[in-house]
Design a protein around this motif. Structure first.
Motif, PDB file in Angstrom:
ATOM      1  N   ILE A 353     -10.710   4.512   1.288  1.00  0.00           N
ATOM      2  CA  ILE A 353     -10.147   3.964   2.345  1.00  0.00           C
ATOM      3  C   ILE A 353      -9.441   2.677   1.477  1.00  0.00           C
ATOM      4  N   CYS A 354      -8.213   2.660   1.571  1.00  0.00           N
ATOM      5  CA  CYS A 354      -7.458   1.563   0.758  1.00  0.00           C
ATOM      6  C   CYS A 354      -7.104   0.451   1.752  1.00  0.00           C
ATOM      7  N   ALA A 355      -8.080  -0.537   1.885  1.00  0.00           N
ATOM      8  CA  ALA A 355      -7.639  -1.599   2.905  1.00  0.00           C
ATOM      9  C   ALA A 355      -7.338  -2.901   1.955  1.00  0.00           C
ATOM     10  N   ALA A 356      -7.170  -2.740   0.834  1.00  0.00           N
ATOM     11  CA  ALA A 356      -6.526  -3.898  -0.169  1.00  0.00           C
ATOM     12  C   ALA A 356      -5.112  -4.206   0.198  1.00  0.00           C
ATOM     13  N   ALA A 357      -5.037  -5.609   0.077  1.00  0.00           N
ATOM     14  CA  ALA A 357      -3.648  -5.944   0.072  1.00  0.00           C
ATOM     15  C   ALA A 357      -3.317  -6.078  -1.320  1.00  0.00           C
ATOM     16  N   VAL A 358      -2.912  -5.140  -2.126  1.00  0.00           N
ATOM     17  CA  VAL A 358      -2.327  -5.130  -3.407  1.00  0.00           C
ATOM     18  C   VAL A 358      -1.160  -5.899  -3.514  1.00  0.00           C
ATOM     19  N   ALA A 359      -0.848  -6.800  -4.336  1.00  0.00           N
ATOM     20  CA  ALA A 359       0.251  -7.522  -4.764  1.00  0.00           C
ATOM     21  C   ALA A 359       1.376  -6.342  -4.926  1.00  0.00           C
ATOM     22  N   ASP A 360       2.577  -6.467  -4.722  1.00  0.00           N
ATOM     23  CA  ASP A 360       3.561  -5.596  -4.908  1.00  0.00           C
ATOM     24  C   ASP A 360       4.082  -5.880  -6.356  1.00  0.00           C
ATOM     25  N   TRP A 361       4.149  -7.026  -6.943  1.00  0.00           N
ATOM     26  CA  TRP A 361       4.667  -7.008  -8.144  1.00  0.00           C
ATOM     27  C   TRP A 361       3.706  -7.800  -9.285  1.00  0.00           C
ATOM     28  N   GLU A 385       6.653  -3.669 -11.071  1.00  0.00           N
ATOM     29  CA  GLU A 385       5.838  -3.053  -9.801  1.00  0.00           C
ATOM     30  C   GLU A 385       4.593  -2.823 -10.254  1.00  0.00           C
ATOM     31  N   THR A 386       3.529  -3.418  -9.393  1.00  0.00           N
ATOM     32  CA  THR A 386       2.186  -2.999  -9.596  1.00  0.00           C
ATOM     33  C   THR A 386       2.107  -1.267  -9.383  1.00  0.00           C
ATOM     34  N   PRO A 387       0.861  -0.809  -9.824  1.00  0.00           N
ATOM     35  CA  PRO A 387       0.668   0.581  -9.524  1.00  0.00           C
ATOM     36  C   PRO A 387       0.395   0.700  -8.208  1.00  0.00           C
ATOM     37  N   ASP A 388       0.827   1.593  -7.403  1.00  0.00           N
ATOM     38  CA  ASP A 388       0.634   1.871  -5.979  1.00  0.00           C
ATOM     39  C   ASP A 388      -0.694   2.711  -5.998  1.00  0.00           C
ATOM     40  N   ILE A 389      -1.806   2.102  -5.665  1.00  0.00           N
ATOM     41  CA  ILE A 389      -3.091   2.793  -5.959  1.00  0.00           C
ATOM     42  C   ILE A 389      -3.344   3.886  -4.706  1.00  0.00           C
ATOM     43  N   LEU A 390      -2.772   3.562  -3.512  1.00  0.00           N
ATOM     44  CA  LEU A 390      -3.016   4.770  -2.632  1.00  0.00           C
ATOM     45  C   LEU A 390      -2.142   5.842  -2.807  1.00  0.00           C
ATOM     46  N   SER A 391      -1.022   5.754  -3.253  1.00  0.00           N
ATOM     47  CA  SER A 391      -0.159   6.760  -3.471  1.00  0.00           C
ATOM     48  C   SER A 391      -0.578   7.579  -4.785  1.00  0.00           C
ATOM     49  N   ILE A 404      -7.359   7.466   3.197  1.00  0.00           N
ATOM     50  CA  ILE A 404      -6.903   6.631   4.408  1.00  0.00           C
ATOM     51  C   ILE A 404      -6.279   5.306   3.924  1.00  0.00           C
ATOM     52  N   GLY A 405      -5.114   4.864   4.519  1.00  0.00           N
ATOM     53  CA  GLY A 405      -4.624   3.814   4.171  1.00  0.00           C
ATOM     54  C   GLY A 405      -4.193   2.653   5.274  1.00  0.00           C
ATOM     55  N   PHE A 406      -3.876   1.587   5.135  1.00  0.00           N
ATOM     56  CA  PHE A 406      -3.164   0.428   5.791  1.00  0.00           C
ATOM     57  C   PHE A 406      -1.945   0.319   5.660  1.00  0.00           C
ATOM     58  N   ALA A 407      -1.322  -0.228   6.937  1.00  0.00           N
ATOM     59  CA  ALA A 407       0.248  -0.670   6.620  1.00  0.00           C
ATOM     60  C   ALA A 407       0.094  -1.877   7.305  1.00  0.00           C
ATOM     61  N   ASP A 419       6.226   6.892   7.875  1.00  0.00           N
ATOM     62  CA  ASP A 419       6.932   7.043   6.485  1.00  0.00           C
ATOM     63  C   ASP A 419       5.846   6.702   5.334  1.00  0.00           C
ATOM     64  N   LYS A 420       5.397   5.881   5.523  1.00  0.00           N
ATOM     65  CA  LYS A 420       4.454   5.233   4.492  1.00  0.00           C
ATOM     66  C   LYS A 420       3.249   6.488   4.184  1.00  0.00           C
ATOM     67  N   ARG A 421       2.789   6.934   5.384  1.00  0.00           N
ATOM     68  CA  ARG A 421       1.869   8.091   5.196  1.00  0.00           C
ATOM     69  C   ARG A 421       2.069   9.149   4.542  1.00  0.00           C
ATOM     70  N   ARG A 423       4.876   9.438   2.464  1.00  0.00           N
ATOM     71  CA  ARG A 423       5.298   9.012   1.130  1.00  0.00           C
ATOM     72  C   ARG A 423       4.065   8.842   0.060  1.00  0.00           C
ATOM     73  N   LYS A 424       3.076   8.347   0.798  1.00  0.00           N
ATOM     74  CA  LYS A 424       1.638   8.235  -0.191  1.00  0.00           C
ATOM     75  C   LYS A 424       0.801   9.088  -0.079  1.00  0.00           C
ATOM     76  N   ASN A 425       1.138  10.186   0.850  1.00  0.00           N
ATOM     77  CA  ASN A 425       0.267  11.500   1.065  1.00  0.00           C
ATOM     78  C   ASN A 425      -1.015  11.177   1.597  1.00  0.00           C
TER      79      ASN A 425
HETATM   80  O1  C5P Z   1       2.929  -0.227   0.569  1.00  0.00           O
HETATM   81  P1  C5P Z   1       2.277  -1.042   1.301  1.00  0.00           P
HETATM   82  O2  C5P Z   1       1.522  -2.061   0.598  1.00  0.00           O
HETATM   83  O3  C5P Z   1       2.684  -1.573   2.627  1.00  0.00           O
HETATM   84  O4  C5P Z   1       1.024  -0.081   1.586  1.00  0.00           O
HETATM   85  C1  C5P Z   1      -0.240  -0.413   2.055  1.00  0.00           C
HETATM   86  C2  C5P Z   1      -1.195   0.608   1.883  1.00  0.00           C
HETATM   87  O5  C5P Z   1      -1.218   1.139   0.360  1.00  0.00           O
HETATM   88  C3  C5P Z   1      -2.448  -0.148   1.944  1.00  0.00           C
HETATM   89  O6  C5P Z   1      -3.263   0.871   2.133  1.00  0.00           O
HETATM   90  C4  C5P Z   1      -2.609  -0.653   0.751  1.00  0.00           C
HETATM   91  O7  C5P Z   1      -4.288  -0.806   0.351  1.00  0.00           O
HETATM   92  C5  C5P Z   1      -2.222   0.349  -0.277  1.00  0.00           C
HETATM   93  N1  C5P Z   1      -1.521   0.072  -1.739  1.00  0.00           N
HETATM   94  C6  C5P Z   1      -2.281   0.234  -2.853  1.00  0.00           C
HETATM   95  N2  C5P Z   1      -1.515  -0.252  -3.904  1.00  0.00           N
HETATM   96  C7  C5P Z   1      -0.712  -0.775  -3.881  1.00  0.00           C
HETATM   97  C8  C5P Z   1       0.105  -0.955  -2.558  1.00  0.00           C
HETATM   98  C9  C5P Z   1      -0.588  -0.803  -1.510  1.00  0.00           C
HETATM   99  O8  C5P Z   1      -3.236   1.049  -2.707  1.00  0.00           O
HETATM  100  N3  C5P Z   1       0.292  -1.253  -4.923  1.00  0.00           N
END
Ligand code: C5P
Length: 494
Positions: A353-361, A385-391, A404-407, A419-421, A423-425
């Protein structure tokens, strides 16, 4: 009272002959032999003594005398502090144990006293600190046998590689190691050491030996260690240590605890779940960072709710000011890269469950020294860009069954989240509008969610973050019971 009477008395106390046989793991003939020979072997007496509190009394295994439990008595923790750099963390641990109404008596090894003083430990426990094996005064007022016997639980925290080695080999050359041999109480070990020492085969072999002897381990955690290296070896979080011993000591005394085969199951028993929560902070220089707003409240509530339903939960969290939820293993990280690495280390799970608000950059080149304000112009910071962990998890070859992810969105909630669901599978996305009911979701205690799966969408009305967490956990439980049922059906079809 003669022995025959005592055994009849024990039968009554332990719920009759059938129950006593079950507890002792013997048949009727063994029980009548004990009666005939007027002898209950000590190992059997100890079994009964261990289980007696669950029947509401204490039993002395040597005299077979029964005594009433004093309900107001605080559980006694014998805390053994050994000489690692994390010894200072034992002070905070004692404070928290006292907050939780445990009575703590501490024993310090000689090397622990190089890190912290017995005076501070004694000030916090409110009890004398013991360290010498051959202290005659103590031998009179509180012999080491006594010290070990009065403990309900022995906790070795922090435990060094050396001390673990001594335990594994049954050495008893100081008070602390002697007590570990004398005690009949459950023993918990919270290791802390350099990652290479922890992964060394010698240490791992010693730990395996101790585990075979029913000694429990709490941690170590992954992350930065005091010696400047990163890896497994960090002293576990105080909250997690306390939750583990609380679970052991304060478990409800139901018949399910007494006869493990009758143990009641919880919907997520045996399911491993990995959760990310909180923000990540991406350093610009040693002082400044880029980060998203996030209190971590929703992720922590989900971790708590999953553990409450029996899941084995690992929570990977960015910096927040929340305590580790009960029965959850917490790994603290700062940056997105660290969060991804921690996820990679813990990816052997059924659900993420990716509930973190990961910084985008993140900053391409983090400055080693604080950037100075000058009269010229502000510094130019190049971002990547930071790594997209959910994706990354969603497309991983060892992708967990349920992802499971959050948006958090400001507009076109459903479309963007759908779209996010894809894209990130991810299997499910919990989407929320950043501005809800005129209040920001970020530090709020409430949330409002649009639940999206591959097959449809469902609106979850405004509710507390705990209630939203329970709703999600319900869904997860249903998912895994369906997987289980269809697994069984598949088998039957073969
Ligand atoms: O792309 P966005 O940040 O809107 O996506 C939200 C989802 O992706 C959340 O579940 C968040 O935890 C996850 N995420 C992530 N790694 C990132 C950015 C978002 O795991 N770098």
């Amino acid at each position: 009272m003669n022995y025959h009477d005592t055994l009849s008395y024990l039968m009554d106390a332990f719920g009759g002959a059938d129950s006593l046989q079950k507890l002792l793991g013997v048949g009727p003939s063994a029980l009548s032999n004990y009666r005939r020979r007027e002898h209950l072997p000590l190992n059997q007496a100890r079994k009964l003594s261990n289980i007696a509190p669950k029947f509401g009394f204490n039993l002395d295994p040597y005299t077979l005398k029964i005594s009433v439990i004093d309900d107001d008595r605080k559980p006694e923790i014998l805390l053994i502090i050994t000489g690692g750099i994390a010894a200072y963390k034992a002070l905070e641990l004692i404070r928290r144990l006292r907050d939780f109404e445990f009575s703590v008596t501490a024993v310090m090894t000689a090397s622990a006293q190089q890190f912290i003083t017995p005076l501070s430990v004694s000030a916090l426990t409110g009890n004398k600190v013991y360290s010498e094996l051959f202290d005659l005064t103590d031998e009179q007022e509180m012999g080491h046998i006594q010290l070990a016997r009065k403990a309900d639980l022995v906790l070795i925290a922090p435990a060094t590689a050396n001390f673990i080695g001594k335990m594994a080999h049954g050495l008893a050359d100081d008070l602390a190691s002697t007590l570990c041999l004398v005690t009949e109480a459950p023993i918990f070990v919270a290791p802390s050491m350099n990652p290479h020492m922890w992964t060394n085969t010698a240490t791992q072999d010693n730990c395996a030996k101790l585990k075979r002897r029913n000694i429990s381990f709490i941690g170590p955690d992954n992350g930065d260690t005091a010696c400047g290296e990163t890896g497994s070896g960090r002293f576990a979080e105080t909250g997690f240590i306390i939750s583990q011993i609380q679970q052991k000591l304060l478990q409800k005394h139901s018949s399910a605890d007494i006869f493990p085969s009758e143990k009641q199951t919880k919907p997520l028993d045996g399911i491993k779940i990995l959760i990310t929560a909180g923000p990540t902070l991406e350093p610009i220089d040693p002082v400044r960072f880029i980060g998203n707003r996030s209190s971590g409240k929703q992720g922590y509530a989900i971790a708590y709710a999953c553990a409450e339903q029996g899941a084995d939960v690992c929570l990977i969290s960015g910096p927040v000011s929340l305590e580790a939820p009960l029965n959850v293993r917490l790994i603290k990280v700062e940056t997105a890269q660290q969060m991804k690495q921690a996820c990679a280390d813990e990816l052997d799970v059924e659900c993420v469950i990716c509930a973190a608000a990961v910084a985008d950059w993140q900053v391409k080149q983090t400055a080693n020294a604080k950037l100075k304000k000058s009269n010229n112009k502000p510094p130019e910071i190049v971002l990547t860009e930071t790594p997209d962990i959910l994706s990354w998890i969603g497309h991983h070859p060892s992708r967990p069954k349920l992802v499971i992810g959050f948006a958090a969105e400001t507009d076109s909630l459903k479309k963007n989240a759908d779209d996010k669901r894809a894209r990130k599978n991810a299997d499910w996305i919990l989407a929320n509008s950043v501005l809800q009911s005129g209040e920001s979701v970020f530090n709020s205690d409430i949330n409002e969610v649009l639940f999206l799966s591959k097959t449809g969408a469902e609106y979850w009305d405004t509710d507390s973050k705990q209630a939203i967490a329970r709703k999600l956990v319900h869904r997860i439980s249903d998912y895994f019971s369906d997987v289980h049922v269809s697994g069984v059906q598949k088998k039957e079809n073969i």
